[in-house]
Motif scaffolding. Structure first.
Motif, short mmCIF file in Angstrom:
data_model
loop_
_atom_site.label_atom_id
_atom_site.label_comp_id
_atom_site.label_asym_id
_atom_site.label_seq_id
_atom_site.Cartn_x
_atom_site.Cartn_y
_atom_site.Cartn_z
N ARG A 150 9.82 6.12 2.43
CA ARG A 150 9.26 7.42 2.80
C ARG A 150 10.10 8.49 2.13
O ARG A 150 11.31 8.57 2.36
CB ARG A 150 9.24 7.63 4.31
N LEU A 151 9.47 9.30 1.30
CA LEU A 151 10.22 10.34 0.60
C LEU A 151 9.33 11.57 0.41
O LEU A 151 8.10 11.49 0.49
CB LEU A 151 10.76 9.84 -0.74
N GLY A 152 9.97 12.68 0.19
CA GLY A 152 9.28 13.92 -0.09
C GLY A 152 9.34 14.23 -1.57
O GLY A 152 10.41 14.20 -2.18
N LEU A 153 8.19 14.51 -2.17
CA LEU A 153 8.15 14.86 -3.58
C LEU A 153 8.71 16.27 -3.77
O LEU A 153 8.79 17.06 -2.82
CB LEU A 153 6.72 14.79 -4.09
N PRO A 154 9.10 16.61 -5.00
CA PRO A 154 9.59 17.97 -5.24
C PRO A 154 8.56 19.05 -4.92
O PRO A 154 8.92 20.21 -4.71
CB PRO A 154 9.94 17.95 -6.73
N VAL A 181 5.23 4.11 1.64
CA VAL A 181 4.89 2.78 1.12
C VAL A 181 5.07 1.77 2.24
O VAL A 181 6.05 1.82 2.99
CB VAL A 181 5.78 2.41 -0.09
N TRP A 182 4.10 0.84 2.36
CA TRP A 182 4.17 -0.25 3.33
C TRP A 182 4.07 -1.58 2.60
O TRP A 182 3.32 -1.72 1.61
CB TRP A 182 3.03 -0.16 4.35
N THR A 219 0.83 -1.19 0.00
CA THR A 219 0.00 0.00 0.00
C THR A 219 0.87 1.25 0.00
O THR A 219 2.02 1.24 0.47
CB THR A 219 -0.93 0.03 1.22
N ALA A 220 0.32 2.32 -0.55
CA ALA A 220 1.03 3.60 -0.62
C ALA A 220 0.05 4.72 -0.30
O ALA A 220 -1.16 4.59 -0.49
CB ALA A 220 1.66 3.80 -1.99
N ARG A 221 0.61 5.83 0.16
CA ARG A 221 -0.18 7.01 0.47
C ARG A 221 0.63 8.24 0.10
O ARG A 221 1.83 8.32 0.38
CB ARG A 221 -0.55 7.06 1.96
N ILE A 222 -0.04 9.21 -0.53
CA ILE A 222 0.58 10.48 -0.88
C ILE A 222 -0.15 11.57 -0.12
O ILE A 222 -1.34 11.82 -0.36
CB ILE A 222 0.53 10.75 -2.39
#
Length: 228
Positions: free
Chosen positions: A88-92, A78-79, A67-70
């Motif tokens: 776990r990341l930060g989008l631009p 993402v799990w 699963t993923a969440r934005i």
């Protein structure tokens, strides 16, 4: 297949050069400094292709253990199937438009489900690149345009890998997923009017190689050293 092998070899050889250098000046952001794909200008705005065959066959929501969440602020998580967060990341920037697989638009960003095994989970070498429509082989990917820098973020939740594709100059981009190529449309290009650029899917083979499983798995923690 010989062409595929050569491209994969070139992609693997270029990976060490892309790693951040510690102690040699400020570290750039993950989406900065990458080589831009060779976007080719397209005369006029081409008509939109037919939907992906597998996307039009069913309207049911995709399911899977990954699963993923934005988040609205651009944080992506993402799990895996065990409930362990693998990415776990930060989008631009903040997410503006999101697609999954071979071009299915996404509106619910709170819960995205993906299978643990998809066409790219074993690497791009075994994908049917010779077929007339490559889009079914892109199942399991997440494509994100945001309101920040000119970059397309592509995430592979099953392998917890992400890449960043620099975009041409323009404003208000949109993606068009064609059978043999990816199209980028800008509401206003460098010349002040709508423009479009194209990139064959095969040209993205080195980037797809980086979305496969890591070549070296991360070290596992122990009872005496739980966080490697």
């Amino acid at each position: 297949m010989r062409l595929v092998a050569l491209l994969l070899t070139a992609a693997a050889a270029s990976l060490p050069a892309q790693a951040p250098q510690v102690g040699k000046g400020p570290r750039s952001l993950p989406w900065q400094g990458g080589a831009a794909p060779t976007w080719q200008p397209v005369e006029g705005l081409p008509p939109r292709p037919d939907p992906t065959p597998d996307a039009s066959a069913s309207t049911a929501s995709p399911t899977g253990p990954v699963t993923a969440r934005i988040a609205p602020d651009g944080t992506l998580e993402v799990w895996n199937g065990a409930g362990v967060r693998t990415l776990r990341l930060g989008l631009p920037g903040r997410p503006r438009k999101v697609w999954r697989d071979g071009g299915r638009p996404v509106t619910d960003l709170d819960h995205l489900a993906f299978p643990a095994a998809d066409p790219l989970a074993g690497g791009p070498g075994g994908l049917p690149w010779g077929q007339s429509d490559v889009r079914p082989s892109l199942a399991g990917l997440l494509w994100i345009l945001e309101d920040g820098e000119r970059v397309l973020t592509v995430v592979h939740p099953a392998t917890a890998q992400a890449i960043y594709l620099p975009l041409p100059r323009g404003e208000e981009f949109d993606l068009v997923f064609g059978p043999s190529r990816l199209l980028i449309q800008a509401a206003q290009g460098p010349e002040g009017h709508p423009q479009a650029w194209a990139l064959p899917w095969l040209a993205l083979l080195p980037q797809f190689a980086r979305l496969g499983p890591p070549s070296v798995p991360p070290p596992q923690g122990t009872a005496l050293k739980p966080f490697p």
